[in-house]
Design an enzyme around this catalytic site. Sequence first.
Site, PDB file in Angstrom:
ATOM      1  N   GLY A  28       0.816  -1.213   0.000  1.00  0.00           N
ATOM      2  CA  GLY A  28       0.000   0.000   0.000  1.00  0.00           C
ATOM      3  C   GLY A  28       0.842   1.253   0.000  1.00  0.00           C
ATOM      4  CG  ASN A  29       1.587   2.985  -2.934  1.00  0.00           C
ATOM      5  OD1 ASN A  29       0.816   3.562  -3.695  1.00  0.00           O
ATOM      6  ND2 ASN A  29       2.042   1.751  -3.159  1.00  0.00           N
ATOM      7  N   GLY A  44       9.178   0.172   0.364  1.00  0.00           N
ATOM      8  CA  GLY A  44       9.657  -0.919   1.207  1.00  0.00           C
ATOM      9  C   GLY A  44       9.463  -0.750   2.695  1.00  0.00           C
ATOM     10  CB  SER A  73       5.473   4.236  -3.129  1.00  0.00           C
ATOM     11  OG  SER A  73       4.770   3.300  -3.914  1.00  0.00           O
ATOM     12  CD  GLU A  75       1.954   0.227  -6.553  1.00  0.00           C
ATOM     13  OE1 GLU A  75       1.137  -0.003  -7.429  1.00  0.00           O
ATOM     14  OE2 GLU A  75       1.860  -0.164  -5.380  1.00  0.00           O
ATOM     15  CG  HIS A  94      -2.450   1.558  -4.538  1.00  0.00           C
ATOM     16  ND1 HIS A  94      -3.364   0.686  -5.088  1.00  0.00           N
ATOM     17  CD2 HIS A  94      -1.242   0.953  -4.661  1.00  0.00           C
ATOM     18  CE1 HIS A  94      -2.732  -0.386  -5.530  1.00  0.00           C
ATOM     19  NE2 HIS A  94      -1.448  -0.257  -5.275  1.00  0.00           N
ATOM     20  CG  HIS A  96      -1.379  -4.081  -2.203  1.00  0.00           C
ATOM     21  ND1 HIS A  96      -0.020  -4.172  -2.025  1.00  0.00           N
ATOM     22  CD2 HIS A  96      -1.576  -3.202  -3.222  1.00  0.00           C
ATOM     23  CE1 HIS A  96       0.600  -3.369  -2.895  1.00  0.00           C
ATOM     24  NE2 HIS A  96      -0.333  -2.765  -3.627  1.00  0.00           N
ATOM     25  CG  HIS A 161      -1.846  -3.978  -7.989  1.00  0.00           C
ATOM     26  ND1 HIS A 161      -1.141  -3.189  -8.859  1.00  0.00           N
ATOM     27  CD2 HIS A 161      -1.471  -3.600  -6.751  1.00  0.00           C
ATOM     28  CE1 HIS A 161      -0.355  -2.385  -8.172  1.00  0.00           C
ATOM     29  NE2 HIS A 161      -0.541  -2.607  -6.893  1.00  0.00           N
TER      30      HIS A 161
END
Length: 212
Positions: A28-29, A44, A73, A75, A94, A96, A161
């Site tokens: 997630g980010n 990470g 991130s 992403e 965002h 998961h 995702h």
Amino acid sequence: MNHTGSIQLFLDTCHLIHAKGLVSGSGGNISLRCDDGILITPSGRSLESLKEEDLVLLQMDGSCTCPNGGIPSKEWRMHLACYHARPDVSALVHVHSSNAVAVSCMKDADSSCAIPVYTPGYSMRVGELPLLPYMTPGSVELCDHVFPLIAERNSVLLANHGPLAVGRSMEEALNIIEEIEDEAKLFLLLGDRGIAMTKAQQNALPSHGLRF
Ligand SMILES: [Zn+2]
């Protein structure tokens, strides 16, 4: 909103998302637009334990700074694409999360409406959620596909995702993510026994959530 005022809100949201079980590990980010650029979570790291010095300040051209030398991130390109597509939004979440990811992996998924619309709250905040085919996280290809969808609506589900949502505030983006996660759980619980809302029922609501 200035940079200093944004940081506590940002950290509180990171910790809340982890506490709610919407992410695990370093998944997630999130990001938040502020006066100096875009605050984004580092690569990470678990959202659970982030501190101010861990946050990365990203610019719209992709350059970034971080007090402790962290990198954004992986992403980050997807976040920038969304802010370029939507000057009116200030936050992106965002995750998961298990139920939404499970739905995103279903065989014979409906790419124009990944989760049946069962409830009024979901209809107003999310509506017919598009499902993008699997593309490598962080890839330019994924950004190129997210951009036109987020230009038109506030959320999208990425196959195999997870969900992504934008909002005028962090609270608004997180509310959308929680609606998606809850509706995905209903879908999994109901299987083929659910009765979705009709178009007429959805259209009778005060708004039916594509943009604001
Ligand atoms: Zn992801």
